[in-house]
Motif scaffolding. Structure first.
Motif, mmCIF file in Angstrom:
data_model
loop_
_atom_site.group_PDB
_atom_site.id
_atom_site.type_symbol
_atom_site.label_atom_id
_atom_site.label_comp_id
_atom_site.label_asym_id
_atom_site.label_seq_id
_atom_site.Cartn_x
_atom_site.Cartn_y
_atom_site.Cartn_z
ATOM 1 N N ALA A 34 84.166 31.157 29.319
ATOM 2 C CA ALA A 34 82.957 31.870 28.895
ATOM 3 C C ALA A 34 83.183 32.558 27.550
ATOM 4 O O ALA A 34 82.303 32.538 26.682
ATOM 5 N N ASN A 35 84.354 33.142 27.360
ATOM 6 C CA ASN A 35 84.667 33.800 26.084
ATOM 7 C C ASN A 35 84.709 32.797 24.946
ATOM 8 O O ASN A 35 84.244 33.078 23.835
ATOM 9 N N GLU A 36 85.271 31.608 25.208
ATOM 10 C CA GLU A 36 85.330 30.563 24.184
ATOM 11 C C GLU A 36 83.925 30.105 23.801
ATOM 12 O O GLU A 36 83.608 29.949 22.614
ATOM 13 N N LEU A 37 83.071 29.896 24.791
ATOM 14 C CA LEU A 37 81.695 29.491 24.516
ATOM 15 C C LEU A 37 80.953 30.582 23.748
ATOM 16 O O LEU A 37 80.250 30.302 22.775
ATOM 17 N N ALA A 38 81.117 31.828 24.163
ATOM 18 C CA ALA A 38 80.442 32.934 23.483
ATOM 19 C C ALA A 38 80.890 33.033 22.028
ATOM 20 O O ALA A 38 80.063 33.266 21.133
ATOM 21 N N GLU A 42 78.412 32.673 18.858
ATOM 22 C CA GLU A 42 78.360 33.730 17.838
ATOM 23 C C GLU A 42 78.594 33.145 16.449
ATOM 24 O O GLU A 42 77.926 33.515 15.484
ATOM 25 N N ASP A 43 79.555 32.208 16.358
ATOM 26 C CA ASP A 43 79.828 31.565 15.076
ATOM 27 C C ASP A 43 78.613 30.785 14.588
ATOM 28 O O ASP A 43 78.262 30.857 13.405
ATOM 29 N N VAL A 44 77.954 30.050 15.474
ATOM 30 C CA VAL A 44 76.765 29.294 15.094
ATOM 31 C C VAL A 44 75.662 30.249 14.658
ATOM 32 O O VAL A 44 74.979 30.016 13.655
ATOM 33 N N ALA A 45 75.484 31.345 15.391
ATOM 34 C CA ALA A 45 74.449 32.318 15.035
ATOM 35 C C ALA A 45 74.719 32.928 13.660
ATOM 36 O O ALA A 45 73.791 33.158 12.882
ATOM 37 N N THR A 46 75.974 33.159 13.344
ATOM 38 C CA THR A 46 76.344 33.776 12.072
ATOM 39 C C THR A 46 76.359 32.780 10.919
ATOM 40 O O THR A 46 75.860 33.073 9.826
ATOM 41 N N ASN A 47 76.925 31.586 11.165
ATOM 42 C CA ASN A 47 77.185 30.645 10.082
ATOM 43 C C ASN A 47 76.339 29.384 10.106
ATOM 44 O O ASN A 47 76.448 28.559 9.203
#
Length: 77
Positions: A34-38, A42-47
């Motif tokens: 779950a942490n890896e997916l999150a 987050e990376d997709v949302a940011t970048n």
């Protein structure tokens, strides 16, 4: 008495120490996944989305995972 030695709630069935350890290990793996997916989301949302040429096609990931599962079972999935 440590957390791992507490008595179960009155309306619960106790599990063995081995069972409890297995459950904790499973929970830790799920938390890690779950942490890896999150982190990815987050990376997709940011970048933004990664460029298609820098990613692995889902068919390759699927086939790799099916091969792993087949090797674990000793027969073709």
């Amino acid at each position: 008495m440590s957390d791992h030695e507490q008595q179960p709630a009155p309306d619960r069935q106790p599990v063995t120490a081995k069972g409890a350890d297995a459950l904790r290990a499973y929970a830790a793996r799920q938390q890690s996944n779950a942490n890896e997916l999150a982190a990815f989301l987050e990376d997709v949302a940011t970048n933004g989305l990664p460029a298609p040429e820098t990613t692995t096609p889902w068919e390759v990931v699927r086939d790799r995972r099916l091969a792993e599962l087949a090797s674990q079972r000793g027969h073709v999935a």
